[in-house]
Design an enzyme around this catalytic site. Structure first.
Site: not given
Ligand code: CP3
Length: 349
Positions: A25, A151, A29, A38, A75
């Site tokens: 990540r 999911y 954010r 964003r 994602d």
């Molecule tokens: O920087 C990075 O790591 C690359 C991008 C990346 C994202 N998600 C962007 C993201 C990666 C590698 C992921 C993987 C991901 N997504 C996982 C596995 C890793 C982990 O964190 O356990 C999972 C379970 C998801 C599913 C997911 N995506 C959830 C549960 C959520 C909501 C929770 C949250 O953190 O908001 C997301 C949204 C998400 N994916 C965001 C980002 C930057 C935030 C949303 C936004 O910016 O509006």
């Protein structure tokens, strides 16, 4: 193979002068420059499918922190979305999907449309492969079948996983069809990322640890092995990092059976244990607590130093034990990076 990319040199077992590093990540954010981009799009998915903007946010942490790798901005839930499942990211709630609860729900999925729908992601990878400096690695990724299925079946983040467990334990043959479909889709997705220029791949299995050991074998280890085998048929040398969070000592079997090049170590694991039991099998990536990064200061730096010392006799990619919290002060990451960059392995061999 000669490469300027320190992460690849480490993963191939070559000598490196310090641990290479990137952060789960790292684009997100916690960075004001990410929040700005964003805010310019309607939803999170619009950002993922816009290759130009996705390229820009992928590069932001590389520019700010000089990380050794970029991780593709996308994602894990793009695969179910591309298979035809409804998906929305709701403000403050996270992902919401139209849940599939049993075998008849599989009819709604359209695997034949997968690669076409994911084509913007491959364009992002192509752009990044062109724009990144030669010493930076580009990491592609996907979710592993079990975690993506949580999911798809629960319809959102879950605490107890009641629906997926009822299905997987009550009708393993039927649930196995969903997992098998996800294995094929995931392998295709990763192969196309590698075709487009990804240097290494990571499989996120965030919820592996909610399964008992025998079920981890069936729904985590074996599906991962099949995906690794499929990808390696096309890209025999591509490094693959597996991150089965929460499986504890099950990591030994995971490392032995799946054939991954490195495993991600979650926050709970002792790096000295991993040095002894995992590094003889494969590399380690990890595992500073994102909470220590959030707190910052000398406690963070001392813990990070100890992790590096503990893992210095084998391949080690420095990372966190899970993703950066959105509330983290970016200056803490800059302090951490300065320490890792100045670290020198003293081994003489
Ligand atoms: O920087 C990075 O790591 C690359 C991008 C990346 C994202 N998600 C962007 C993201 C990666 C590698 C992921 C993987 C991901 N997504 C996982 C596995 C890793 C982990 O964190 O356990 C999972 C379970 C998801 C599913 C997911 N995506 C959830 C549960 C959520 C909501 C929770 C949250 O953190 O908001 C997301 C949204 C998400 N994916 C965001 C980002 C930057 C935030 C949303 C936004 O910016 O509006």
């Amino acid at each position: 193979m000669t490469t300027e990319k320190i992460i690849l040199r480490s993963l191939l077992g070559h000598e490196v002068e310090r641990p290479p590093f990137w952060f789960m990540r790292q684009a997100g954010r916690f960075l004001p420059e990410y929040r700005k981009i964003r805010a310019s799009v309607r939803g999170f998915l619009d950002l993922c499918y816009n290759s130009e903007l996705a390229e820009e946010v992928t590069l932001q942490p590389v520019q700010r922190f000089d990380t050794d790798a970029a991780i593709l901005f996308a994602d894990i839930l793009l695969v179910p979305h591309a298979l035809g499942q409804d998906l929305a990211f709701l403000e403050g709630e996270g992902p919401v999907l139209d849940p599939i609860r049993n075998i008849s729900g599989l009819d709604a999925l359209r695997p034949e449309g997968l690669l076409e729908k994911l084509s913007p992601i491959f364009s992002t990878v192509e752009r990044l492969a062109r724009s990144l400096a030669p010493e930076k690695a580009l990491i592609g990724f996907a979710g592993a079948p079990w975690t993506v299925a949580t999911y798809m079946v629960e319809g959102r983040a879950s605490r107890d996983y009641p629906n997926i467990k009822n299905w997987a334990y009550g009708d393993p043959a039927g649930f196995g069809k969903l997992v098998s479909l996800l294995e094929d889709a995931t392998a295709q997705y990763l192969i196309f990322q590698a075709n487009a220029g990804a240097d290494a791949l990571q499989l996120f299995d965030t919820w592996a640890g909610v399964l008992p050991a025998d079920m981890q074998e069936r729904w985590v280890v074996q599906p991962t092995k099949r995906i690794v085998d499929s990808v390696r048929k096309v890209h025999p040398n591509i490094p693959i990092i597996g991150f089965p969070k929460g499986i504890g000592p099950g990591l030994i079997r995971y490392a032995n059976i799946t054939g991954v090049s490195a495993v991600g170590l979650d926050t709970s694991m002792d790096p000295a244990w991993a040095a002894k039991y995992i590094q003889p099998i494969c590399g380690i990536q990890g595992n500073l607590d994102p909470g220590l990064l959030s707190a910052g200061g000398d406690t963070m730096l001392a813990s990070a130093n100890e992790i590096i010392d503990d893992l210095k006799s084998g391949p080690h990619i420095f990372n966190l034990g899970h993703g950066i919290w959105p509330t983290t002060d970016p200056n803490h990451l800059a302090d951490l990076v300065a320490m890792i960059r100045n670290y020198r392995y003293s081994r003489l061999d």
